[in-house]
Structures are given as C-alpha cells and as structure tokens.
Motif scaffolding. Structure first.
Motif, PDB file in Angstrom:
ATOM      1  N   ASP A  97       8.633  -7.204  35.906  1.00 20.38           N
ATOM      2  CA  ASP A  97       8.561  -6.642  37.308  1.00 20.38           C
ATOM      3  C   ASP A  97       6.893  -6.797  37.820  1.00 20.38           C
ATOM      4  N   ASN A  98       6.189  -7.713  37.516  1.00 18.59           N
ATOM      5  CA  ASN A  98       4.992  -8.198  37.670  1.00 18.59           C
ATOM      6  C   ASN A  98       4.251  -7.380  36.699  1.00 18.59           C
ATOM      7  N   PHE A  99       4.369  -6.546  36.010  1.00 20.66           N
ATOM      8  CA  PHE A  99       3.571  -6.018  34.872  1.00 20.66           C
ATOM      9  C   PHE A  99       3.577  -6.622  33.835  1.00 20.66           C
ATOM     10  N   MET A 100       2.273  -7.070  33.116  1.00 25.92           N
ATOM     11  CA  MET A 100       2.206  -7.767  31.864  1.00 25.92           C
ATOM     12  C   MET A 100       2.177  -6.781  30.718  1.00 25.92           C
ATOM     13  N   SER A 101       3.019  -7.190  29.423  1.00 23.22           N
ATOM     14  CA  SER A 101       3.321  -6.472  28.128  1.00 23.22           C
ATOM     15  C   SER A 101       2.281  -7.157  27.470  1.00 23.22           C
ATOM     16  N   MET A 102       1.175  -6.511  26.795  1.00 24.42           N
ATOM     17  CA  MET A 102       0.192  -7.417  26.040  1.00 24.42           C
ATOM     18  C   MET A 102       0.024  -6.334  24.766  1.00 24.42           C
ATOM     19  N   MET A 103      -0.603  -7.471  23.630  1.00 24.09           N
ATOM     20  CA  MET A 103      -0.782  -6.687  22.438  1.00 24.09           C
ATOM     21  C   MET A 103      -2.189  -6.872  22.150  1.00 24.09           C
ATOM     22  N   ALA A 104      -2.981  -5.959  21.407  1.00 22.87           N
ATOM     23  CA  ALA A 104      -4.336  -5.855  21.192  1.00 22.87           C
ATOM     24  C   ALA A 104      -4.320  -6.371  19.911  1.00 22.87           C
ATOM     25  N   ASP A 105      -5.614  -6.651  19.203  1.00 25.45           N
ATOM     26  CA  ASP A 105      -5.841  -7.312  17.811  1.00 25.45           C
ATOM     27  C   ASP A 105      -5.153  -6.093  16.975  1.00 25.45           C
ATOM     28  N   ASN A 106      -5.293  -4.816  17.362  1.00 25.42           N
ATOM     29  CA  ASN A 106      -4.820  -3.860  16.293  1.00 25.42           C
ATOM     30  C   ASN A 106      -3.315  -3.516  16.411  1.00 25.42           C
ATOM     31  N   GLY A 107      -2.934  -4.433  17.300  1.00 26.12           N
ATOM     32  CA  GLY A 107      -1.376  -3.974  17.179  1.00 26.12           C
ATOM     33  C   GLY A 107      -0.828  -3.192  18.367  1.00 26.12           C
ATOM     34  N   ASP A 108      -1.807  -2.210  19.024  1.00 23.36           N
ATOM     35  CA  ASP A 108      -1.350  -1.584  20.304  1.00 23.36           C
ATOM     36  C   ASP A 108      -0.754  -2.385  21.426  1.00 23.36           C
ATOM     37  N   VAL A 109       0.070  -1.800  21.744  1.00 21.71           N
ATOM     38  CA  VAL A 109       0.821  -2.567  23.059  1.00 21.71           C
ATOM     39  C   VAL A 109       0.459  -1.809  24.437  1.00 21.71           C
ATOM     40  N   ARG A 110       0.237  -2.630  25.514  1.00 18.84           N
ATOM     41  CA  ARG A 110       0.316  -1.936  26.723  1.00 18.84           C
ATOM     42  C   ARG A 110       0.911  -2.567  27.943  1.00 18.84           C
ATOM     43  N   GLU A 111       1.364  -1.899  28.756  1.00 21.58           N
ATOM     44  CA  GLU A 111       2.221  -2.553  29.636  1.00 21.58           C
ATOM     45  C   GLU A 111       1.887  -1.827  31.100  1.00 21.58           C
ATOM     46  N   ASP A 112       0.624  -1.586  31.336  1.00 15.93           N
ATOM     47  CA  ASP A 112       0.283  -0.841  32.581  1.00 15.93           C
ATOM     48  C   ASP A 112      -0.575  -1.821  33.591  1.00 15.93           C
ATOM     49  N   LEU A 113      -0.747  -3.137  33.272  1.00 19.30           N
ATOM     50  CA  LEU A 113      -1.648  -4.027  34.020  1.00 19.30           C
ATOM     51  C   LEU A 113      -0.613  -4.817  34.853  1.00 19.30           C
ATOM     52  N   GLN A 114      -0.919  -5.164  36.060  1.00 21.64           N
ATOM     53  CA  GLN A 114      -0.167  -6.201  36.897  1.00 21.64           C
ATOM     54  C   GLN A 114      -0.860  -7.374  36.650  1.00 21.64           C
ATOM     55  N   VAL A 115       0.052  -8.405  36.878  1.00 22.79           N
ATOM     56  CA  VAL A 115      -0.315  -9.755  37.018  1.00 22.79           C
ATOM     57  C   VAL A 115      -1.551  -9.757  38.232  1.00 22.79           C
ATOM     58  N   PRO A 116      -2.498 -10.259  37.972  1.00 28.82           N
ATOM     59  CA  PRO A 116      -3.510 -10.497  39.224  1.00 28.82           C
ATOM     60  C   PRO A 116      -2.949 -11.584  40.171  1.00 28.82           C
ATOM     61  N   GLU A 117      -3.683 -11.412  41.458  1.00 21.08           N
ATOM     62  CA  GLU A 117      -3.123 -12.022  42.528  1.00 21.08           C
ATOM     63  C   GLU A 117      -4.109 -13.388  42.662  1.00 21.08           C
ATOM     64  N   GLY A 118      -3.736 -14.375  43.103  1.00 19.20           N
ATOM     65  CA  GLY A 118      -4.598 -15.682  43.235  1.00 19.20           C
ATOM     66  C   GLY A 118      -4.431 -16.612  42.322  1.00 19.20           C
TER      67      GLY A 118
END
Length: 155
Positions: A97-118
């Motif tokens: 739904d245009n939101f990125m699921s990303m993992m940091a180096d420490n294993g934390d997962v975040r899903e609150d950033l949208q794919v940027p435009e352009g």
C-alpha cells in the motif's frame, strides 16, 4: 497532581531538535534552520561591517526534505539554530500500500514510511520488483523523516 499521576510511558528524553551556532561558524554544506525548516547551506557570503552595524551573513539554503530554496540574512555575531540530523540505513523488506517495510541493523522493523515521490520512488519500486537487495537511506530532522537515497548492499 501526585507522583502517581505522572506518565513515564512516552520515553522522550526531552532533547531539543536544534542547537544554536554563531552565524560566523556556519559553513557551506552544513545545516541550518531557515523559516522553521531544516536546510542544507548551498551558498554563503559575508559583508563587511557598515557604519552602524555588524558584519552580515547572507545564507542560501535548500530544505533537506522538500528541496525548496530559502534565503536569510543575519548579523555574523548572532546565533542561528542548526538541526540535529540523523541518517539511518535500512534494508527494504517489502512494499505494501505504498508503505515500505524496512529493517535496521539492530533488527528493528518499521513500516511507517511511504515510498517517496519522483525519480527516487520509481527507482525503489523498480529495484524492489526486480528483487534486488539494497539499502534505503532515511534522513530524520526536527520531527520529519523521509527516504533520500538508496545504495547497494555490499555482501
């Protein structure tokens, strides 16, 4: 209000989003707050002190999130706010739904950033669809966050 009414759940240290710096100490490619927005300094010039005043610093900055251009003039001896900027690399796991699921180096997962435009957004989507492994560079300052770049993963 008693001691039992205080809510400690927020976990905010109360640190400032900015710190003061004297105008004469600012440098090109540094960061400064202009019109309430975090900006990267792209041009600076200093005028000589006049008959009735201080040397003035003319600053041109580009908003690090919107790429909007700002200009400001300030006496060299006065302080300006500089933003605390945090840059983090995340591995892209999924896009939903245009939101990125990303993992940091420490294993934390975040899903609150949208794919940027352009162009950057199109590049992220095409690399994700091609199942490439890459890192998304996220910049955070003054309560705002956005993806600003991608880089390949060195394995």
């Amino acid at each position: 209000m008693s001691d039992t009414d205080i809510d400690f759940a927020s976990g905010d240290a109360g640190g400032s989003a900015t710190y003061p710096m004297q105008c004469s100490g600012l440098r090109k490619n540094g960061h400064v707050v202009m019109k309430g927005r975090p900006c990267k300094i792209v041009e600076m010039s200093t005028s000589k002190p006049g008959k009735h005043g201080h040397a003035k610093v003319n600053i041109v900055g580009i908003d690090i999130f919107t790429n909007k251009k700002y200009e400001d003039i300030s006496p060299a001896s006065h302080n300006m706010d500089c933003p605390h900027i945090k840059r983090t690399d995340y591995q892209l796991l999924n896009i939903s739904d245009n939101f990125m699921s990303m993992m940091a180096d420490n294993g934390d997962v975040r899903e609150d950033l949208q794919v940027p435009e352009g162009d950057l957004g199109r590049e992220i989507l095409s690399k994700f669809e091609a199942q490439d492994d890459f890192l998304v560079v996220v910049l955070a300052a003054m309560g705002d966050e956005c993806a600003i770049a991608i880089k390949s993963m060195n394995k």
